[in-house]
Design an enzyme around this catalytic site. Structure first.
Site, PDB file in Angstrom:
ATOM      1  N   SER A  96       2.830  78.676  36.229  1.00 33.62           N
ATOM      2  CA  SER A  96       4.278  78.584  36.035  1.00 33.62           C
ATOM      3  C   SER A  96       4.908  77.329  36.638  1.00 33.62           C
ATOM      4  CB  SER A  96       4.948  79.822  36.644  1.00 33.62           C
ATOM      5  OG  SER A  96       4.611  79.939  38.005  1.00 33.62           O
ATOM      6  N   LYS A 115      -7.286  83.747  43.308  1.00 35.13           N
ATOM      7  CA  LYS A 115      -7.514  82.583  42.422  1.00 35.13           C
ATOM      8  C   LYS A 115      -8.888  81.971  42.679  1.00 35.13           C
ATOM      9  CE  LYS A 115      -2.831  81.765  41.172  1.00 35.13           C
ATOM     10  NZ  LYS A 115      -2.074  82.424  42.265  1.00 35.13           N
ATOM     11  N   ASP A 137       4.074  88.740  49.178  1.00 37.22           N
ATOM     12  CA  ASP A 137       3.694  87.512  49.890  1.00 37.22           C
ATOM     13  C   ASP A 137       4.378  87.385  51.255  1.00 37.22           C
ATOM     14  OD1 ASP A 137       2.082  86.810  47.746  1.00 37.22           O
ATOM     15  OD2 ASP A 137       3.684  85.723  46.738  1.00 37.22           O
ATOM     16  N   ASP A 150     -15.112  79.257  42.142  1.00 36.60           N
ATOM     17  CA  ASP A 150     -16.311  78.716  42.785  1.00 36.60           C
ATOM     18  C   ASP A 150     -17.535  78.895  41.884  1.00 36.60           C
ATOM     19  OD1 ASP A 150     -17.968  77.707  44.934  1.00 36.60           O
ATOM     20  OD2 ASP A 150     -16.403  78.396  46.310  1.00 36.60           O
ATOM     21  N   ALA A 192      12.782  84.169  41.423  1.00 35.48           N
ATOM     22  CA  ALA A 192      12.846  82.959  42.249  1.00 35.48           C
ATOM     23  C   ALA A 192      12.474  81.680  41.486  1.00 35.48           C
ATOM     24  CB  ALA A 192      11.944  83.117  43.462  1.00 35.48           C
ATOM     25  N   GLN A 193      11.534  81.773  40.567  1.00 32.98           N
ATOM     26  CA  GLN A 193      11.115  80.576  39.826  1.00 32.98           C
ATOM     27  C   GLN A 193      11.915  80.360  38.537  1.00 32.98           C
ATOM     28  OE1 GLN A 193       6.761  79.589  39.685  1.00 32.98           O
ATOM     29  NE2 GLN A 193       6.517  81.594  40.618  1.00 32.98           N
ATOM     30  N   GLY A 194      12.846  81.264  38.254  1.00 30.89           N
ATOM     31  CA  GLY A 194      13.745  81.058  37.122  1.00 30.89           C
ATOM     32  C   GLY A 194      13.448  81.877  35.870  1.00 30.89           C
ATOM     33  N   GLY A 195      12.300  82.549  35.816  1.00 28.55           N
ATOM     34  CA  GLY A 195      11.988  83.381  34.646  1.00 28.55           C
ATOM     35  C   GLY A 195      12.750  84.698  34.703  1.00 28.55           C
TER      36      GLY A 195
END
Ligand code: XMP
Length: 209
Positions: A110, A60, A9, A63, A167-170
């Site tokens: 998440s 993601k 990213d 549509d 970064a997200q804790g997982g």
């Protein structure tokens, strides 16, 4: 077996290629998301293909069937191997993508907000995945108990890919809960030495899982 998917990213093309080069030997695949596409253009997918790893386009998609099909067609044309789509748009929209190539379905997310609308519908998304047989589903590494829950209900041949490690804790422990692959972004691409960070995570997986 390699089980790390790099979430690349960053905006910048050169930076993306450098990080991919430095980390490739530890990766199963590379996931590209809107930041990289918006910063470097769709052609970056073809450029990353030269590393010989599967490329997941994390668009993601959500549509109507015709637009989903058009998006998927172009994404596969430029070299992506998989495309991530939201399940909540329903079977017809997902089947339209599957006519073009391999899908990965979001069955849970998440972030905390996922509890509002996504999680109450996860059972139905799993049911849909078992019927449509996508390559895999996305489930949160931040909630290993939910990964276990999903693994128990999901057909064995469908893979579970889990973002949220680092970064997200997982943590890599989510592999013990039934995940097949972990998706890691910031912990690798923001580190001073992405190659070393990827190596350490790979080592952790080898030693502990
Ligand atoms: P970080 O930097 O948090 O990057 O390691 C994670 C990558 O994965 C995406 N992401 C998700 N995608 N469901 C998804 O479909 C999720 O629950 C989820 N959580 C993170 C995120 O956009 C980034 O590319």
């Amino acid at each position: 077996m390699k089980r790390i998917i790099l979430a690349l990213d960053v905006y910048d093309r050169e930076e993306a290629i450098r990080i991919a080069e430095e980390t490739k030997e530890y990766l199963w695949g590379i996931k590209v998301n809107w930041p990289l596409i918006l910063g470097s253009g769709l052609g970056i997918i073809g450029e990353l293909k030269k590393f010989g790893l599967p490329i997941i386009a994390d668009f993601k998609v959500a549509d109507i069937p015709n637009t989903n099909r058009l998006i998927a067609k172009k994404t596969f044309e430029v070299g992506a191997d998989y495309i991530i789509a939201h399940a909540f748009v329903g079977r017809d929209s997902i089947k339209a993508i599957q006519e073009e190539g391999e899908v990965i379905l979001v069955v849970e997310m998440s972030h905390p907000g996922a509890r509002e609308f996504i999680q109450p519908n996860t059972d139905r998304f799993i049911e849909m995945a078992n019927e449509l047989k996508p390559f895999g589903v996305i489930a949160p590494a931040t909630r290993p108990e939910r990964v276990r829950y999903i693994r128990e209900r999901l057909n064995r041949e469908i893979k579970i890919l889990t973002p949220g490690v680092g970064a997200q804790g997982g943590s890599v422990e989510v592999l013990k809960a039934g995940a097949d692959y972990i998706i890691v972004g910031r912990s690798i691409y923001k580190s001073k030495n992405p190659g070393e960070s990827a190596r350490r995570i790979a080592e952790e997986i080898e030693n502990g899982v």
